[in-house]
Design a protein around this motif. Structure first.
Motif, mmCIF file in Angstrom:
data_model
loop_
_atom_site.group_PDB
_atom_site.id
_atom_site.type_symbol
_atom_site.label_atom_id
_atom_site.label_comp_id
_atom_site.label_asym_id
_atom_site.label_seq_id
_atom_site.Cartn_x
_atom_site.Cartn_y
_atom_site.Cartn_z
ATOM 1 N N GLY A 17 0.831 -1.200 0.192
ATOM 2 C CA GLY A 17 -0.010 -0.116 -0.124
ATOM 3 C C GLY A 17 0.953 1.269 -0.031
ATOM 4 O O GLY A 17 1.725 1.257 -0.376
ATOM 5 N N TYR A 18 0.140 2.383 0.449
ATOM 6 C CA TYR A 18 1.012 3.478 0.562
ATOM 7 C C TYR A 18 0.209 4.340 1.504
ATOM 8 O O TYR A 18 -0.565 4.585 2.197
ATOM 9 C CB TYR A 18 0.936 4.353 -0.740
ATOM 10 C CG TYR A 18 -0.481 4.741 -1.185
ATOM 11 C CD1 TYR A 18 -0.878 6.346 -0.692
ATOM 12 C CD2 TYR A 18 -1.595 3.917 -1.802
ATOM 13 C CE1 TYR A 18 -2.224 6.508 -1.231
ATOM 14 C CE2 TYR A 18 -3.037 4.537 -2.009
ATOM 15 C CZ TYR A 18 -3.208 5.751 -1.663
ATOM 16 O OH TYR A 18 -4.402 6.439 -1.796
ATOM 17 N N LEU A 19 0.905 5.618 1.898
ATOM 18 C CA LEU A 19 0.697 6.675 2.730
ATOM 19 C C LEU A 19 1.279 7.773 2.231
ATOM 20 O O LEU A 19 2.471 7.975 2.292
ATOM 21 C CB LEU A 19 1.189 6.418 4.131
ATOM 22 C CG LEU A 19 0.555 7.328 5.309
ATOM 23 C CD1 LEU A 19 -0.844 7.516 5.406
ATOM 24 C CD2 LEU A 19 1.194 7.120 6.585
ATOM 25 N N GLY A 20 0.387 8.917 2.078
ATOM 26 C CA GLY A 20 0.795 10.047 1.673
ATOM 27 C C GLY A 20 -0.137 11.371 1.893
ATOM 28 O O GLY A 20 -0.933 10.997 2.594
ATOM 29 N N ALA A 21 0.557 12.433 1.700
ATOM 30 C CA ALA A 21 0.105 13.818 2.104
ATOM 31 C C ALA A 21 0.232 14.743 0.887
ATOM 32 O O ALA A 21 1.086 14.725 0.127
ATOM 33 C CB ALA A 21 0.646 14.263 3.225
ATOM 34 N N ALA A 22 -0.767 15.641 0.649
ATOM 35 C CA ALA A 22 -0.452 16.758 -0.185
ATOM 36 C C ALA A 22 -1.014 18.107 0.348
ATOM 37 O O ALA A 22 -1.906 18.208 1.161
ATOM 38 C CB ALA A 22 -1.352 16.422 -1.599
ATOM 39 N N TYR A 23 -0.316 18.948 -0.181
ATOM 40 C CA TYR A 23 -1.011 20.287 0.373
ATOM 41 C C TYR A 23 -1.196 21.181 -0.887
ATOM 42 O O TYR A 23 -0.477 21.148 -2.052
ATOM 43 C CB TYR A 23 0.269 21.230 0.930
ATOM 44 C CG TYR A 23 0.079 22.783 0.911
ATOM 45 C CD1 TYR A 23 -0.895 23.160 2.016
ATOM 46 C CD2 TYR A 23 0.576 23.674 -0.217
ATOM 47 C CE1 TYR A 23 -1.159 24.656 1.909
ATOM 48 C CE2 TYR A 23 0.265 25.108 -0.023
ATOM 49 C CZ TYR A 23 -0.648 25.519 1.080
ATOM 50 O OH TYR A 23 -0.720 26.998 1.270
ATOM 51 N N THR A 24 -2.557 21.832 -1.097
ATOM 52 C CA THR A 24 -3.110 22.490 -2.137
ATOM 53 C C THR A 24 -3.530 23.670 -1.919
ATOM 54 O O THR A 24 -4.275 23.920 -0.946
ATOM 55 C CB THR A 24 -4.359 21.685 -2.773
ATOM 56 O OG1 THR A 24 -3.965 20.051 -3.189
ATOM 57 C CG2 THR A 24 -4.794 22.210 -4.303
ATOM 58 N N ARG A 25 -3.205 24.688 -3.079
ATOM 59 C CA ARG A 25 -3.553 26.135 -2.600
ATOM 60 C C ARG A 25 -4.480 26.600 -3.913
ATOM 61 O O ARG A 25 -3.819 26.476 -4.970
ATOM 62 C CB ARG A 25 -2.545 26.924 -2.211
ATOM 63 C CG ARG A 25 -2.799 28.409 -2.060
ATOM 64 C CD ARG A 25 -1.673 29.138 -1.504
ATOM 65 N NE ARG A 25 -2.255 30.505 -0.959
ATOM 66 C CZ ARG A 25 -2.634 31.637 -1.686
ATOM 67 N NH1 ARG A 25 -2.401 31.751 -3.102
ATOM 68 N NH2 ARG A 25 -2.823 32.660 -1.160
ATOM 69 N N GLN A 26 -5.401 27.207 -3.948
ATOM 70 C CA GLN A 26 -6.155 27.706 -4.952
ATOM 71 C C GLN A 26 -6.614 29.228 -4.765
ATOM 72 O O GLN A 26 -6.843 29.554 -3.591
ATOM 73 C CB GLN A 26 -7.523 27.193 -5.287
ATOM 74 C CG GLN A 26 -8.141 27.509 -6.565
ATOM 75 C CD GLN A 26 -9.438 26.699 -6.827
ATOM 76 O OE1 GLN A 26 -10.584 27.160 -6.730
ATOM 77 N NE2 GLN A 26 -9.073 25.473 -7.447
ATOM 78 N N ALA A 27 -6.138 30.185 -5.831
ATOM 79 C CA ALA A 27 -6.450 31.438 -5.585
ATOM 80 C C ALA A 27 -7.266 31.791 -6.717
ATOM 81 O O ALA A 27 -6.982 31.378 -7.933
ATOM 82 C CB ALA A 27 -5.270 32.407 -5.568
ATOM 83 N N ALA A 28 -8.438 32.617 -6.744
ATOM 84 C CA ALA A 28 -9.302 32.895 -7.789
ATOM 85 C C ALA A 28 -9.911 34.226 -7.461
ATOM 86 O O ALA A 28 -10.044 34.690 -6.246
ATOM 87 C CB ALA A 28 -10.329 31.697 -7.918
ATOM 88 N N LYS A 29 -10.090 34.928 -8.603
ATOM 89 C CA LYS A 29 -10.855 36.147 -8.750
ATOM 90 C C LYS A 29 -11.859 35.970 -9.994
ATOM 91 O O LYS A 29 -11.441 35.973 -11.212
ATOM 92 C CB LYS A 29 -9.777 37.241 -8.887
ATOM 93 C CG LYS A 29 -8.841 37.573 -7.892
ATOM 94 C CD LYS A 29 -8.399 39.103 -8.018
ATOM 95 C CE LYS A 29 -7.607 39.504 -6.782
ATOM 96 N NZ LYS A 29 -6.710 40.807 -6.854
ATOM 97 N N TYR A 30 -13.085 36.406 -9.615
ATOM 98 C CA TYR A 30 -13.985 36.212 -10.594
ATOM 99 C C TYR A 30 -15.218 37.205 -10.149
ATOM 100 O O TYR A 30 -15.571 37.519 -9.211
ATOM 101 C CB TYR A 30 -14.638 34.728 -10.806
ATOM 102 C CG TYR A 30 -15.364 34.174 -9.701
ATOM 103 C CD1 TYR A 30 -16.804 34.370 -9.446
ATOM 104 C CD2 TYR A 30 -14.712 33.567 -8.540
ATOM 105 C CE1 TYR A 30 -17.482 33.785 -8.398
ATOM 106 C CE2 TYR A 30 -15.147 32.745 -7.718
ATOM 107 C CZ TYR A 30 -16.483 33.033 -7.453
ATOM 108 O OH TYR A 30 -17.246 32.412 -6.329
ATOM 109 N N GLY A 31 -16.004 37.792 -11.364
ATOM 110 C CA GLY A 31 -17.044 38.521 -11.040
ATOM 111 C C GLY A 31 -18.190 38.069 -10.704
ATOM 112 O O GLY A 31 -18.618 36.950 -11.278
ATOM 113 N N LEU A 32 -19.217 38.982 -10.374
ATOM 114 C CA LEU A 32 -20.466 38.369 -9.891
ATOM 115 C C LEU A 32 -21.584 39.251 -10.745
ATOM 116 O O LEU A 32 -22.096 40.141 -10.409
ATOM 117 C CB LEU A 32 -20.850 38.514 -8.542
ATOM 118 C CG LEU A 32 -20.031 37.708 -7.450
ATOM 119 C CD1 LEU A 32 -20.344 38.060 -6.000
ATOM 120 C CD2 LEU A 32 -20.198 36.184 -7.802
#
Length: 709
Positions: A270-285
């Motif tokens: 098997g496996y054991l792992g980790a991840a870091y994710t970052r999302q930045a967004a700009k959008y209109g309404l």
């Protein structure tokens, strides 16, 4: 089967009768029956040298038992490979919008959530490789889903008993987005990856993505990223909003950046792992209406403007519509994931799986350069599954799932007070095979506590859900499936405690702290043919929901609606499916469509229910070339709720072409082109809160290239 279909709606002028569910069902079932007869005759006379074509077997990760799509008791939609590359759009909702039974909430270009069989919001769970995503998209349709389609390796949509193990609230279904951010294996040659570039004309969009996995020994590392820059998009011909001389939806731009890094230890078991994710967004309404500022309620009625003797400017605002005035969502999401699997962990069990995550989500709604409202969502979730070895013929999985969400909104549109929602669930899924039959049963019990931090009100709900299903492969290439599900869904914190003006959707929302849990009884029957010159899948469903929670409109003033979260018994009935006929070795034709009807027991109708759709697609392949051309017709939606307006139907023409090649080194590459809405038709999404302010995109041509190495 490779398909290429986009959200296409229908043009329904008065001289054209609206598509009806009975007619659609009859057409699909007639073609299915004709296909059964024709293929049975063809199989009797076909030369033995040419084997009958069949649909490829696809493993559905979210099934709980790693089943193939053809073993599911209810329909499962799976997008992967080249088809997924061609179908991907900027949002998850638009990526899935053309699948039978699936539409989108469409809120401009930055926010779009999947709607399954007419149900949206908290009734549709969005997962990242089996772990629930925690953003603010279930709270309001103007909030984006923090899932990046360009980084997905496979997208699965399922309903029925298998969906139940991911939450009793998933009455509509589950969308599971698979990705590679936590490596599960060390690449054989030491590295592997892909790179993709694409652009489209409808929004002058440019986007790029890359993915790279490397490793040695027992360690593997993965990095990936996406950058997207899209301007305001153009709509079809004939749109002329008051005071505007452009066909662009002002404020519909979307700029997104997503990055992830992951590390795993991989062993033989098997496996054991980790991840870091970052999302930045700009959008209109788009469609944000400042003229509603100061509107409030008097009992069950709205009042806008000043009272007698007061000064007010309720309807005298004059706001420009450039990017500086149209509100902008400035979003930042950080998530830390832990994933693992251990095969044969101890006696009697074949696998132990772990999914856990911590999310820190925040978005500011910026108006005129200043922050007007800030939404925060801090959450954690943990899911543990144990799959046991066959026992007396039964094979299954048991598990535990827990989560906590701390949500707050501060500012002008803080229409929900700060809340903490805690959930705990236990579930089991079992299957039994007997000859050509496969039986499936699921059981889940959940407890939810939702606490309002300002008022101190706390509500707890318990619910038990169960489902039974069976699939019978009564002859080679044919199968019939059926399932019955009894599910309980606790009200969300927003449905319990909302109170205030929400200008993005032009609503004033009022929650109800005394709401009870919904209970639904769903029956689903499907018929599939997976081999031969004719293949098809047709599903009919009926979902009876007691104490259905919905926003009932009590009053409306100049487009602003007073929504009271209420309960009433409701029934959802529909049919969805597609039939494909192979004409020659290189040519095929497909009929596809869906329809859903949603009605209250009292006789009223529910708002924003998708219109009936039907389409015809011609697909061809020659050597390394593939192409599709389709026409999709969406009927006029005039079955509307109180205070809701009808939406005209429309038709759209779409085209797609792709070429798969190899470099001299053997590296595969693909170049593709797709043209949506070739006739530049003006079209409106009935499911959208801002359908008139943000119609669907007009003619758009997208080109892209992807290289895998």
């Amino acid at each position: 089967m490779t398909t290429f279909s986009h959200p296409l709606r229908s043009s329904a002028h008065r001289r054209h009768p609206a598509l009806r569910p009975v007619a659609l069902a009859a057409a699909m079932l007639a073609l299915s029956s004709a296909g059964i007869t024709q293929v049975a005759q063809a199989q009797q006379t076909a030369p033995a040298a040419e084997a009958a074509p069949s649909l490829p077997s696809v493993t559905v990760s979210a099934s709980g038992l790693q089943l193939g799509a053809n073993d599911m008791t209810t329909p499962a939609t799976v997008l992967e490979g080249d088809e997924l590359v061609r179908r991907r759009e900027a949002t998850l909702g638009e990526t899935l919008n053309s699948e039978p039974g699936i539409t989108s909430s469409h809120f401009g270009a930055g926010a779009s959530r999947p709607i399954i069989r007419g149900m949206d919001g908290p009734r549709v769970k969005v997962l990242s490789d089996g772990a629930e995503l925690h953003d603010a998209s279930t709270i309001s349709p103007d909030h984006a889903v923090v899932s990046e389609p360009m980084l997905a390796t496979q997208i699965e949509v399922l309903r029925g008993p298998s969906a139940l193990v991911y939450g009793n609230g998933a009455v509509g279904g589950v969308v599971n987005v698979l990705d590679g951010k936590v490596p599960t294996a060390v690449p054989q040659k030491g590295y592997e990856g892909s790179a993709e570039l694409r652009a489209n004309t409808g929004a002058r969009e440019g986007a790029g993505a890359f993915s790279l996995t490397g490793g040695t020994g027992n360690l593997a590392v993965h990095v990936e990223g996406v950058a997207r820059d899209a301007g305001d998009y153009r709509v079809g011909k004939g749109w002329a909003p008051e005071g505007e001389a452009t066909r662009k939806v002002l404020g519909s731009f979307n700029r997104t950046h997503t990055g992830s890094v992951g590390l795993s230890w991989v062993g033989e078991r098997g496996y054991l792992g980790a991840a870091y994710t970052r999302q930045a967004a700009k959008y209109g309404l788009p469609g944000h209406n400042h003229s509603f500022e100061g509107c409030h309620t008097h009992g069950n009625h709205l009042h806008c403007g000043a009272h007698e003797g007061e000064e007010g400017d309720g309807h005298d605002h004059d706001h420009d519509h450039d990017h500086g005035e149209v509100p902008v969502v400035d979003l930042r999401s950080e998530r830390f994931d832990i994933r693992g699997e251990l095969r044969n962990p101890f006696t009697g069990f074949s696998a132990l799986r772990l999914r856990a995550g911590v999310t820190d989500y925040v978005h500011d709604e910026v108006e005129g350069g200043a922050i007007a409202t800030t939404f925060k969502n801090k959450a954690y979730d943990t899911r543990i599954e144990l799959q046991h070895l066959p026992l007396a013929g039964f094979k299954g999985v048991v598990g535990l799932q827990t989560s906590q969400r701390k949500f707050s909104a501060v500012g002008e549109e803080a229409y929900v007070e700060p809340t903490i929602t805690r959930k705990l669930g236990f579930f089991a899924l079992e299957e039994y095979r007997l000859g050509d039959w496969r039986f499936e049963a699921a059981l889940r019990h959940d407890r939810q506590t939702a606490e309002a931090l300002t008022s101190g009100i706390e509500r707890s709900h318990n619910g038990t859900s169960a489902s039974l299903g069976a699939v019978w492969k009564f002859t080679p290439g044919y199968q019939v499936g059926t399932s019955f599900t009894h599910a309980s869904r606790a009200p969300s914190a927003e449905e319990l405690y909302a109170r205030g003006l929400h200008m993005a959707t032009s609503t004033y929302e009022r929650g109800n702290a005394d709401l009870r849990s919904e209970t639904s009884q769903n029956i689903d029957v499907s018929l599939k043919k997976t081999s031969g010159d004719t293949t098809f899948g047709v599903s009919v469903f009926r979902n009876r929901i007691n104490n259905y929670i919905y926003g009932r409109t009590l009053d409306a003033v100049d487009g602003l609606q007073l929504l009271q979260y209420s309960q009433a018994d409701a029934t959802f009935t529909g049919i969805e499916g597609q039939v494909r006929q192979r004409i020659t070795r290189n040519l095929g034709i497909t009929l596809f469509g869906d329809t859903v009807r949603a009605r209250l027991a009292s006789g009223g109708l529910l708002p924003r229910i998708p219109a009936t759709r039907a389409g015809l697609r011609l697909d061809a392949n020659w050597n390394a070339w593939e192409g599709q051309i389709e026409w999709v017709q969406v009927a006029r939606q005039n079955r509307v709720a109180a205070f809701e307006t009808a939406t005209p139907g429309y038709g759209m023409l779409n085209l797609g072409v792709s070429y798969n090649g190899q470099l001299s080194s053997g590296t595969p590459w693909q170049v593709y082109l797709k043209a949506n809405n070739l006739t530049d038709r003006l079209a409106y999404a009935h499911t959208s809160f801002i359908k008139n302010a943000a119609p669907l995109m007009g003619r758009s041509i997208a080109v892209g290239v992807k290289v895998a190495f």
